[in-house]
Design a protein around this motif. Structure first.
Motif: not given
Length: 393
Positions: A138-156
């Protein structure tokens, strides 16, 4: 020299700096996780456990990002990934905490420790897991996008910084290897040139001194002439040694022909000399003069020569040098190209400019040395004469 092939003192910290940047970036990711845990309202014992898990993930990531990790056996890599996954996913399943990209560390480790296809596959699974977890909880949409982007960028970022540090270490290691190779190459050049120069000069001095010893009482005038030639050879040898030390030396086939003809006469060798070559490229001229000197040195050392032929001519593309002598007394072994002396040395020098050497005893019982060199050597026109024939890798 040190600035191009060696490693200067100012450059030495570079590999450590690259590793330091990676460690600092991981430390910053750890601080972000601590902040996210506290922001989500996790307190008491749960907060302590969550922070301990994040510290464990940070520590494991340091090992996975180390240079030695690329040499681990596959079993150890899988164990490290499983342990990191337990400490990463455990708090999510137990506390439901939002790790704000903590899965990115696991994603980066997958790229670092696994082969390309499974590594990128699990990287994508980690990124998708972070997005799905944020959406389901139930995380708000903008925070969901942030979490996905953060995970992607952190790994890279973890993967990129770690591989960059690896490459920096490889570059510095290769620079040291090149420096050592340059030193060995210079030693080989020095050995070749000393052999080519002093071998002939000392043989000539020995022969002429023996001749002077025989003539000094019966023919003093001839003895004085030979002594004068010995002095000239000695001075030239000294000058050649200085040129070898400086790394630059240029020789002339025409001048070398005159010198060896005089030496052969002193040894009571009948020499037939025929040189019909146009003006040669300095590199070719030096290599052919070196070949002639080496050939005559071998003749004087390894045979009881009475007759010798020296012939040189050229056509539109190639110049040919042939030495033929009788009195062969020593079996000729195959040349050793890296010996730094003898026929092997000549093969290396000729091959460097696109030429070749043939040497051996033929059916007539005489030793034949045939040298072929292109009129236009395979080197840049601006190269110094010593660049290729003396410094062959």
């Amino acid at each position: 020299m040190a600035g191009r092939t060696g490693t200067s003192s100012a450059d030495l910290p570079a590999p450590r700096l690259a590793r330091g940047i990676t460690v600092f970036a991981l430390f910053c990711f750890g601080l972000i996780v601590f902040n996210n845990v506290l922001r989500d309202g996790v307190s008491g014992g749960k907060a302590v456990v969550a922070l301990a898990c994040s510290a464990a993930v940070f520590s494991i990531q340091l090992f996975n990002s180390s240079a030695k990790a690329r040499w681990w056996p596959m079993r150890k890599r899988i164990v490290m990934l499983v342990v990191q996954a337990v400490f990463t996913l455990g708090p999510i399943l137990v506390f439901g905490a939002n790790w704000g990209g903590m899965l990115g560390c696991l994603a980066g480790s997958c790229l670092l420790l696994l082969p390309r296809r499974p590594g990128w596959t699990l990287y994508g699974v980690c990124c998708l897991t972070a997005f799905v977890h944020a959406w389901v909880t139930g995380v708000e949409p903008l925070m969901t996008i942030y979490v996905a982007q953060s995970t992607t960028l952190t790994g890279l970022i973890i993967y990129g910084l770690t591989r960059l540090a690896d490459l920096v270490e490889e570059v510095f290691s290769s620079r040291e290897e090149r420096a050592r190779a340059a030193v060995l190459q210079e030693r080989l050049r020095f050995a070749r040139d000393l052999h080519d120069l002093l071998g002939y000069s000392l043989s000539s001095i020995t022969l002429k001194t023996e001749l002077v010893n025989r003539l000094v009482t019966s023919r003093p005038d001839r003895a004085r002439e030979e002594i004068a030639e010995v002095l000239d050879i000695s001075r030239q040898a000294l000058a050649d040694v200085r040129l070898v030390a400086s790394g630059y030396r240029e020789m002339s086939l025409a001048a070398e022909v005159d010198s060896v003809a005089s030496t052969l006469r002193s040894a009571d060798v009948k020499a037939e000399v025929e040189v019909a070559c146009s003006r040669l490229h300095p590199v070719v001229d030096t290599v052919l003069a070196t070949a002639l000197r080496e050939g005559v040195t071998n003749i004087l050392r390894h045979s009881r020569v009475q007759h010798c032929e020296i012939r040189a001519h050229s056509d539109e593309e190639t110049v040919f040098l042939r030495l033929v002598n009788d009195g062969v007394t020593k079996t000729v072994h195959p040349p050793a190209p890296w010996s730094g002396s003898g026929i092997g040395n000549l093969e290396t020098r000729l091959a460097a400019i696109g030429g070749r050497v043939e040497a051996g005893v033929r059916e007539d019982g005489r030793f034949h040395l045939l040298v072929e060199a292109p009129l236009k050597p395979q080197v840049p026109a601006t190269a110094a004469p010593h660049d290729v024939p003396q410094a062959v890798a």
